[in-house]
Design a protein around this motif. Sequence first.
Motif, PDB file in Angstrom:
ATOM      1  N   THR A  65       0.825  -1.209   0.000  1.00 53.31           N
ATOM      2  CA  THR A  65       0.000   0.000   0.000  1.00 53.31           C
ATOM      3  C   THR A  65       0.857   1.256   0.000  1.00 53.31           C
ATOM      4  O   THR A  65       0.628   2.194  -0.777  1.00 53.31           O
ATOM      5  CB  THR A  65      -0.931  -0.007   1.223  1.00 53.31           C
ATOM      6  N   VAL A  66       1.858   1.286   0.857  1.00 51.99           N
ATOM      7  CA  VAL A  66       2.719   2.472   0.960  1.00 51.99           C
ATOM      8  C   VAL A  66       3.548   2.648  -0.314  1.00 51.99           C
ATOM      9  O   VAL A  66       3.727   3.775  -0.800  1.00 51.99           O
ATOM     10  CB  VAL A  66       3.619   2.359   2.205  1.00 51.99           C
ATOM     11  N   ALA A  67       4.044   1.553  -0.881  1.00 54.32           N
ATOM     12  CA  ALA A  67       4.815   1.661  -2.126  1.00 54.32           C
ATOM     13  C   ALA A  67       3.960   2.255  -3.243  1.00 54.32           C
ATOM     14  O   ALA A  67       4.409   3.135  -3.993  1.00 54.32           O
ATOM     15  CB  ALA A  67       5.346   0.288  -2.533  1.00 54.32           C
ATOM     16  N   ALA A  68       2.719   1.788  -3.356  1.00 52.69           N
ATOM     17  CA  ALA A  68       1.829   2.308  -4.390  1.00 52.69           C
ATOM     18  C   ALA A  68       1.545   3.789  -4.179  1.00 52.69           C
ATOM     19  O   ALA A  68       1.510   4.574  -5.136  1.00 52.69           O
ATOM     20  CB  ALA A  68       0.523   1.510  -4.402  1.00 52.69           C
ATOM     21  N   LEU A  69       1.350   4.199  -2.929  1.00 60.34           N
ATOM     22  CA  LEU A  69       1.059   5.606  -2.636  1.00 60.34           C
ATOM     23  C   LEU A  69       2.273   6.493  -2.862  1.00 60.34           C
ATOM     24  O   LEU A  69       2.166   7.583  -3.428  1.00 60.34           O
ATOM     25  CB  LEU A  69       0.561   5.740  -1.194  1.00 60.34           C
ATOM     26  N   TYR A  70       3.440   6.056  -2.397  1.00 59.23           N
ATOM     27  CA  TYR A  70       4.650   6.854  -2.601  1.00 59.23           C
ATOM     28  C   TYR A  70       4.902   7.104  -4.077  1.00 59.23           C
ATOM     29  O   TYR A  70       5.158   8.239  -4.511  1.00 59.23           O
ATOM     30  CB  TYR A  70       5.859   6.135  -2.003  1.00 59.23           C
ATOM     31  N   LEU A  71       4.851   6.062  -4.877  1.00 55.49           N
ATOM     32  CA  LEU A  71       5.169   6.195  -6.295  1.00 55.49           C
ATOM     33  C   LEU A  71       4.035   6.859  -7.056  1.00 55.49           C
ATOM     34  O   LEU A  71       4.276   7.590  -8.022  1.00 55.49           O
ATOM     35  CB  LEU A  71       5.482   4.829  -6.893  1.00 55.49           C
ATOM     36  N   GLY A  72       2.791   6.621  -6.636  1.00 55.80           N
ATOM     37  CA  GLY A  72       1.653   7.239  -7.302  1.00 55.80           C
ATOM     38  C   GLY A  72       1.620   8.740  -7.111  1.00 55.80           C
ATOM     39  O   GLY A  72       1.037   9.460  -7.927  1.00 55.80           O
ATOM     40  N   GLY A  73       2.235   9.248  -6.045  1.00 55.25           N
ATOM     41  CA  GLY A  73       2.256  10.678  -5.791  1.00 55.25           C
ATOM     42  C   GLY A  73       3.481  11.376  -6.318  1.00 55.25           C
ATOM     43  O   GLY A  73       3.738  12.525  -5.943  1.00 55.25           O
ATOM     44  N   GLY A  80      15.454   6.110  -7.395  1.00 55.89           N
ATOM     45  CA  GLY A  80      15.936   6.123  -6.016  1.00 55.89           C
ATOM     46  C   GLY A  80      14.870   5.702  -5.038  1.00 55.89           C
ATOM     47  O   GLY A  80      15.119   4.952  -4.084  1.00 55.89           O
ATOM     48  N   VAL A  81      13.626   6.156  -5.258  1.00 55.31           N
ATOM     49  CA  VAL A  81      12.506   5.775  -4.394  1.00 55.31           C
ATOM     50  C   VAL A  81      12.225   4.282  -4.509  1.00 55.31           C
ATOM     51  O   VAL A  81      11.955   3.608  -3.509  1.00 55.31           O
ATOM     52  CB  VAL A  81      11.251   6.593  -4.758  1.00 55.31           C
ATOM     53  N   VAL A  82      12.298   3.759  -5.737  1.00 56.94           N
ATOM     54  CA  VAL A  82      12.047   2.327  -5.944  1.00 56.94           C
ATOM     55  C   VAL A  82      13.061   1.491  -5.167  1.00 56.94           C
ATOM     56  O   VAL A  82      12.701   0.501  -4.512  1.00 56.94           O
ATOM     57  CB  VAL A  82      12.087   1.988  -7.452  1.00 56.94           C
ATOM     58  N   ARG A  83      14.327   1.883  -5.221  1.00 61.46           N
ATOM     59  CA  ARG A  83      15.354   1.124  -4.489  1.00 61.46           C
ATOM     60  C   ARG A  83      15.115   1.203  -2.984  1.00 61.46           C
ATOM     61  O   ARG A  83      15.310   0.211  -2.264  1.00 61.46           O
ATOM     62  CB  ARG A  83      16.744   1.660  -4.836  1.00 61.46           C
ATOM     63  N   TYR A 135       7.218  -5.694  -4.560  1.00 63.13           N
ATOM     64  CA  TYR A 135       7.286  -5.625  -6.023  1.00 63.13           C
ATOM     65  C   TYR A 135       5.921  -5.250  -6.609  1.00 63.13           C
ATOM     66  O   TYR A 135       5.833  -4.446  -7.546  1.00 63.13           O
ATOM     67  CB  TYR A 135       7.742  -6.964  -6.607  1.00 63.13           C
ATOM     68  N   GLN A 136       4.869  -5.827  -6.056  1.00 64.41           N
ATOM     69  CA  GLN A 136       3.532  -5.511  -6.555  1.00 64.41           C
ATOM     70  C   GLN A 136       3.189  -4.040  -6.300  1.00 64.41           C
ATOM     71  O   GLN A 136       2.579  -3.380  -7.150  1.00 64.41           O
ATOM     72  CB  GLN A 136       2.500  -6.430  -5.878  1.00 64.41           C
ATOM     73  N   GLY A 137       3.583  -3.515  -5.128  1.00 67.45           N
ATOM     74  CA  GLY A 137       3.328  -2.111  -4.842  1.00 67.45           C
ATOM     75  C   GLY A 137       4.093  -1.195  -5.784  1.00 67.45           C
ATOM     76  O   GLY A 137       3.573  -0.160  -6.219  1.00 67.45           O
ATOM     77  N   ILE A 138       5.329  -1.568  -6.119  1.00 66.60           N
ATOM     78  CA  ILE A 138       6.129  -0.770  -7.058  1.00 66.60           C
ATOM     79  C   ILE A 138       5.479  -0.765  -8.435  1.00 66.60           C
ATOM     80  O   ILE A 138       5.342   0.287  -9.085  1.00 66.60           O
ATOM     81  CB  ILE A 138       7.569  -1.319  -7.126  1.00 66.60           C
TER      82      ILE A 138
END
Length: 423
Positions: A65-73, A80-83, A135-138
């Motif tokens: 959930t947090v990965a999807a929100l971080y990258l979606g925003g 760098g964020v993905v790593r 990985y799914q969140g990314i």
Amino acid sequence: MSGLRFRGELGSAALVSVALLGTNALAYGFTVLAARALAPAAFGELAALMSVLLVGSVPATGVQTVAALYLGGRDGDRSGVVRRLHATAGATGLVVTAAGVLAIAPAVVLLHLQDPAAMAWLAVLLFPHTLVAGYQGILQGTHRYGRLAAVAAGFGAAKLAGGTVGLLVGGTPTAALAGMTVGASVGAALGWAGCGFPGLRGRLRAPALAAARASAALLGFVLLLNLDLLLARHHLPAGAAGEYAVGSIVAKVAFWLPQGVGVVLLPRLADAGRRRRLLAPALALVAGVGAVLTLATAALGAAALPLVGGAAYGDSLGAATWCFAALGTLLAVAQLLLYSDIAAAGRLPGVLVWSAAVLEVAAVQVLAATGALSAVAVVATATLITAALVAAGLMRHRQERARTAPHLLAPEPSTGSPVPLPN
């Protein structure tokens, strides 16, 4: 252009929904196979361990959930964020696995496990579970829904294929979990490849804290999602509890059928303006899908439950199977509202979800104490309490729109993710 974009997003939602439904169908097939291959006592042990796995996977859902929100925003270079998110998933997986190892001795006592190695394999299984959720969140946050569907389906298929081999070769819960761990590890490696082989980067405090906060709310929701079935198992006679378990399959179908909508919507919730514009139509779409299923179940009447479980089922619930479809629909709507509040960094959603769970336990206990409890009463109680939870979430959404209404006509800057994550 907006119409084309909507149709594209609807197609992405359908693709992800099909992948998730397929994975759940495989899981159901594995459960049926295990029930036939194992003695009742051994199957009960495996079922209990799978429930532990469900709870242990909640931090993984928080990471996704947090990965999807971080990258979606975020726009621009996200490498760098993905790593950093990849490293957060790995660190969270290690913590969860360590917690599972510490829980081996208590689990052996509380669950009456015949072989402590079964719990040890489950603890190790939590690591690839958490990694693949990252990985799914990314993929979710970067809108690569085709790859997301492939990674989700591939991981589920690899894990269950390993579990099936372990079950057929070893014939014990320990062997099944060992096979699932091997299969899940293969699936996680495939997920890493599907995600583009992201590396690792430090400074994990912000995403780790955000994942912990999301996990607290999501744990309450996972409990609420399964609570009515647990209460029915505890309070009802064995036959009625068995019928309730078959009815709950209808609820799970209604819940999982529109899941792709939430997957596609979640990254866009990171922006406050998009959240205001997109949440209402998404809620309407999920409610509409559930309404169709509920009406179809109601039209089948007393024939609905035997259609799912066979002619032996239907005495306790009769024509009330539609209540399960309504419950699953309300839970799907409540999940979207919960995602919205997590994206807004709200603290109340977790409180509301946990309060609903406590209220459901209390209400069923009162019904049991007064002799008014039945299978229909349990599902009706769960449905009414979930409806109240949805109403509270809709009220919060309406209040947020009202607060920002004077600014809706002005250009809105992207608010980014709920917790700043340095590049």
